[in-house]
Design a protein around this motif. Structure first.
Motif, PDB file in Angstrom:
ATOM      1  N   ARG A   5      74.670 -42.105 -12.297  1.00 51.24           N
ATOM      2  CA  ARG A   5      75.903 -43.210 -11.218  1.00 51.24           C
ATOM      3  C   ARG A   5      77.316 -41.833 -10.636  1.00 51.24           C
ATOM      4  O   ARG A   5      77.523 -40.475 -11.567  1.00 51.24           O
ATOM      5  CB  ARG A   5      76.504 -43.765 -11.745  1.00 51.24           C
ATOM      6  N   PRO A   6      77.783 -41.543  -9.444  1.00 50.53           N
ATOM      7  CA  PRO A   6      78.252 -40.895  -9.260  1.00 50.53           C
ATOM      8  C   PRO A   6      79.854 -40.601 -10.139  1.00 50.53           C
ATOM      9  O   PRO A   6      80.583 -41.657 -10.152  1.00 50.53           O
ATOM     10  CB  PRO A   6      79.416 -41.320  -7.742  1.00 50.53           C
ATOM     11  N   GLY A   7      80.197 -39.525 -10.323  1.00 50.50           N
ATOM     12  CA  GLY A   7      80.776 -39.365 -11.295  1.00 50.50           C
ATOM     13  C   GLY A   7      80.606 -39.593 -13.065  1.00 50.50           C
ATOM     14  O   GLY A   7      81.125 -39.150 -13.593  1.00 50.50           O
ATOM     15  N   SER A   8      79.423 -39.934 -13.163  1.00 49.21           N
ATOM     16  CA  SER A   8      78.735 -39.485 -14.715  1.00 49.21           C
ATOM     17  C   SER A   8      79.290 -38.088 -15.047  1.00 49.21           C
ATOM     18  O   SER A   8      78.989 -36.824 -14.248  1.00 49.21           O
ATOM     19  CB  SER A   8      77.342 -40.252 -14.469  1.00 49.21           C
ATOM     20  N   ALA A 208      62.189 -23.995 -17.267  1.00 52.84           N
ATOM     21  CA  ALA A 208      62.121 -24.466 -16.049  1.00 52.84           C
ATOM     22  C   ALA A 208      61.384 -26.148 -16.761  1.00 52.84           C
ATOM     23  O   ALA A 208      61.392 -27.213 -16.264  1.00 52.84           O
ATOM     24  CB  ALA A 208      61.162 -23.684 -14.973  1.00 52.84           C
ATOM     25  N   ALA A 209      60.344 -25.762 -17.517  1.00 54.16           N
ATOM     26  CA  ALA A 209      59.264 -26.924 -18.045  1.00 54.16           C
ATOM     27  C   ALA A 209      60.428 -28.118 -18.769  1.00 54.16           C
ATOM     28  O   ALA A 209      60.204 -29.143 -18.742  1.00 54.16           O
ATOM     29  CB  ALA A 209      58.475 -26.548 -19.058  1.00 54.16           C
ATOM     30  N   LEU A 210      61.455 -27.277 -19.159  1.00 51.31           N
ATOM     31  CA  LEU A 210      62.568 -28.124 -19.789  1.00 51.31           C
ATOM     32  C   LEU A 210      62.944 -28.767 -18.684  1.00 51.31           C
ATOM     33  O   LEU A 210      63.542 -30.345 -19.171  1.00 51.31           O
ATOM     34  CB  LEU A 210      63.436 -27.387 -21.120  1.00 51.31           C
ATOM     35  N   ALA A 211      63.667 -28.224 -18.609  1.00 47.69           N
ATOM     36  CA  ALA A 211      64.139 -29.138 -17.315  1.00 47.69           C
ATOM     37  C   ALA A 211      63.781 -29.845 -16.375  1.00 47.69           C
ATOM     38  O   ALA A 211      64.072 -31.250 -16.097  1.00 47.69           O
ATOM     39  CB  ALA A 211      64.942 -28.047 -16.019  1.00 47.69           C
ATOM     40  N   ALA A 212      62.373 -29.476 -16.526  1.00 45.51           N
ATOM     41  CA  ALA A 212      61.886 -30.729 -15.978  1.00 45.51           C
ATOM     42  C   ALA A 212      61.435 -31.319 -16.062  1.00 45.51           C
ATOM     43  O   ALA A 212      61.519 -32.595 -15.707  1.00 45.51           O
ATOM     44  CB  ALA A 212      59.830 -29.618 -15.070  1.00 45.51           C
ATOM     45  N   ALA A 213      60.943 -31.867 -17.351  1.00 43.64           N
ATOM     46  CA  ALA A 213      60.541 -32.815 -18.275  1.00 43.64           C
ATOM     47  C   ALA A 213      62.114 -33.575 -18.126  1.00 43.64           C
ATOM     48  O   ALA A 213      61.813 -34.929 -18.579  1.00 43.64           O
ATOM     49  CB  ALA A 213      60.329 -32.229 -19.553  1.00 43.64           C
ATOM     50  N   TRP A 214      63.149 -32.859 -18.572  1.00 43.74           N
ATOM     51  CA  TRP A 214      64.323 -33.471 -18.402  1.00 43.74           C
ATOM     52  C   TRP A 214      64.625 -33.865 -17.610  1.00 43.74           C
ATOM     53  O   TRP A 214      65.210 -35.704 -17.259  1.00 43.74           O
ATOM     54  CB  TRP A 214      65.842 -32.081 -18.723  1.00 43.74           C
ATOM     55  N   LEU A 215      64.462 -34.095 -16.645  1.00 46.80           N
ATOM     56  CA  LEU A 215      65.173 -34.312 -15.294  1.00 46.80           C
ATOM     57  C   LEU A 215      63.850 -35.958 -14.983  1.00 46.80           C
ATOM     58  O   LEU A 215      64.575 -37.164 -14.263  1.00 46.80           O
ATOM     59  CB  LEU A 215      64.687 -33.923 -13.717  1.00 46.80           C
ATOM     60  N   ARG A 216      62.873 -35.809 -15.673  1.00 45.87           N
ATOM     61  CA  ARG A 216      61.859 -36.856 -15.599  1.00 45.87           C
ATOM     62  C   ARG A 216      62.477 -38.563 -16.538  1.00 45.87           C
ATOM     63  O   ARG A 216      62.057 -39.645 -16.086  1.00 45.87           O
ATOM     64  CB  ARG A 216      60.969 -36.430 -16.205  1.00 45.87           C
ATOM     65  N   LEU A 217      63.827 -38.075 -17.314  1.00 44.88           N
ATOM     66  CA  LEU A 217      64.208 -38.931 -17.744  1.00 44.88           C
ATOM     67  C   LEU A 217      65.643 -40.488 -17.173  1.00 44.88           C
ATOM     68  O   LEU A 217      65.737 -41.153 -18.048  1.00 44.88           O
ATOM     69  CB  LEU A 217      64.709 -38.359 -18.713  1.00 44.88           C
ATOM     70  N   VAL A 218      65.633 -39.535 -15.804  1.00 44.82           N
ATOM     71  CA  VAL A 218      66.889 -39.535 -15.495  1.00 44.82           C
ATOM     72  C   VAL A 218      66.547 -40.834 -13.759  1.00 44.82           C
ATOM     73  O   VAL A 218      65.625 -39.558 -13.152  1.00 44.82           O
ATOM     74  CB  VAL A 218      67.502 -38.584 -15.617  1.00 44.82           C
ATOM     75  N   ALA A 219      67.852 -40.823 -12.501  1.00 47.46           N
ATOM     76  CA  ALA A 219      67.143 -41.612 -12.030  1.00 47.46           C
ATOM     77  C   ALA A 219      68.094 -42.341 -11.080  1.00 47.46           C
ATOM     78  O   ALA A 219      69.629 -42.199 -12.126  1.00 47.46           O
ATOM     79  CB  ALA A 219      66.620 -42.661 -12.014  1.00 47.46           C
TER      80      ALA A 219
END
Length: 219
Positions: A5-8, A208-219
């Motif tokens: 959320r904004p401000g997290s 880049a691979a780590l970052a891509a995998a990490w971003l798949r965990l958040v929305a």
């Protein structure tokens, strides 16, 4: 899935893979996957600003994290904590004759003590598996030379600690980033050295691979 959320506030911590010379960077994030995560998030979601922190230290083991957990993590009151630690707990005694083996049970107990206060506070957790890529040949790590035999010993010591991280993720309902398995898949397509030349520290492609995998965990 973690909703940012904004401000997290999101805090990364661990060893050198996360540290990436953070103290030398103006934003304190270093030049590795935390920076890539923060940049890509800001690009995708300019309407949801997030505070990104990095308190990782190169060479750290679980006991090192535990020694500074209050000041480096808990006092920041983060909404999300992402942890990548374990490769030094497995490999240090192989690289340094003054080192000593750390049993998987001790590693898991120490890691558990890190997670318990965060879980009690309702913090979202991301646990990243430590990893060791199957590179070939001999490489230098500081003053040590690491060849096939050393990597076999390292892998044998690391595997139970990866299993410990997986158990802890289940125990605490944490989001597991299965980095060791993911890098094994990637190594089969482009070669292990493409992702981490020494088997431990990611190349730009590995980050880049780590970052891509990490971003798949958040929305």
């Amino acid at each position: 899935m973690i909703t940012l959320r904004p401000g997290s506030t999101v805090l990364f911590t661990g060893d050198s893979t996360t540290d990436c010379r953070r103290r030398e960077s103006g934003d304190g994030l270093g030049h590795g996957y935390p920076l890539r995560v923060a940049g890509e998030w800001a690009h995708r979601h300019p309407d949801r600003p997030v505070t990104w922190l990095n308190t990782a230290n190169a060479g750290d083991k679980v006991t090192d994290l535990e020694a500074r957990w209050r000041t480096d993590v808990l006092d920041a009151r983060p909404d999300v904590v992402s942890i990548l630690v374990g490769v030094n707990d497995a490999g240090r005694h192989i690289l340094d004759p003054r080192g000593y083996p750390i049993p998987a049970e001790r590693f898991e107990a120490g890691y558990d003590r890190l997670l318990a206060p965060l879980a009690e506070a309702g913090t979202e957790l991301v646990l990243i598996e430590p990893f060791l890529l199957p590179i070939r040949g001999t490489v230098e790590a500081g003053a040590a030379l690491i060849g096939e035999k050393e990597r076999e010993r390292w892998r044998a010591d690391l595997d139970p600690k990866i299993q410990a991280v997986r158990r802890l993720a289940r125990r605490y309902g944490a989001h597991l980033l299965a980095a060791d398995g993911r890098f094994a898949e990637l190594a089969a397509t482009a070669g292990a050295e493409h992702w981490a030349e020494d088997g431990v520290h990611p190349t730009p492609a590995g980050h880049a691979a780590l970052a891509a995998a990490w971003l798949r965990l958040v929305a």
